[in-house]
Design an enzyme around this catalytic site. Structure first.
Site, PDB file in Angstrom:
ATOM      1  CD  GLU A  39      -2.478   1.149   2.790  1.00 61.05           C
ATOM      2  OE1 GLU A  39      -2.716   2.231   3.362  1.00 61.05           O
ATOM      3  OE2 GLU A  39      -2.794   0.038   3.283  1.00 61.05           O
ATOM      4  CB  THR A  68      -3.455   8.174   3.193  1.00 63.82           C
ATOM      5  OG1 THR A  68      -2.570   7.359   3.958  1.00 63.82           O
ATOM      6  CG2 THR A  68      -3.852   9.366   4.056  1.00 63.82           C
ATOM      7  CE  LYS A 128      -7.084   1.736   7.381  1.00 59.45           C
ATOM      8  NZ  LYS A 128      -5.983   2.610   6.875  1.00 59.45           N
TER       9      LYS A 128
END
Length: 207
Positions: A39, A68, A128
């Protein structure tokens, strides 16, 4: 992409604000250590270029995601750069729906069972739990009782020593930041150290 592939090797390193000029070597070190998905956070300098180059250089070895992702514009930029999945620290329904409309899996950040359900209703194939260390593995175990069909990734404060506890509790993957990609490794260009650390993580969860 089916997010189930992220669970095959369930450690997902989070490359946050990594130096662009070192990114290819960092990713190669992770691949050498057995990692199969990463990621790259969108607030990193050169994030879109890093995603593009990671896809070009390692596309057959690793799944490249963007992290993000907090706005629809972030999401658009990440997908345009080639991100195969996108991750957020928050739940923004518009962003989840946009990613779904582009056939790109969106994994939003959640903190409560209600947010988990809302995320899946918007089209998120996985959620998440963030920051996971605040809630702990027991939270995952407890919430998987009534919400067993919602795949959970845990990120935030995960260490090599605690990763297995989250997976054993029912998480399908964990995101690993500075506890895997240690500052000393990055600043010293110790890519062999990164490879060895990745192997230690994978060995720990397989025990």
């Amino acid at each position: 992409m089916d997010v189930a592939v992220l669970t095959e090797v369930p450690i997902i390193p989070v490359l946050r604000k990594m130096p662009y000029e070192k990114s290819a070597s960092i990713i190669q070190a992770l691949v050498d250590g057995g990692i199969r998905s990463i990621e790259i956070t969108m607030e990193s300098e050169g994030a879109e270029l890093m995603i593009q180059e990671a896809k070009g250089n390692f596309g057959d070895q690793i799944i490249v995601g963007a992290g993000t992702v907090v706005t629809k514009e972030d999401c658009r930029r990440a997908i345009d750069a080639g991100a195969q999945f996108v991750v957020s620290p928050i739940l923004d329904e518009e962003v989840v729906r946009y990613a779904a409309s582009q056939d790109v899996p969106m994994i939003p950040g959640v903190f409560t069972p209600s947010e988990m359900v809302k995320a899946t209703q918007c089209g998120a194939p996985m959620v998440k739990v963030f920051p996971a260390s605040v809630l702990g593995p027991e939270f995952v175990k407890d919430v998987k009782g009534p919400l067993q069909d919602i795949p959970i990734m845990c990120t935030g404060g995960i260490t090599r020593e605690t990763a297995k506890a989250y997976l054993d509790a029912g998480a399908v993957a964990v995101g690993a930041g500075g506890s895997l990609l240690k500052k000393d490794f990055i600043s010293n260009g110790d890519y062999e150290g990164i490879t060895k650390e990745a192997r230690k993580w994978l060995s720990m969860i397989s025990d």
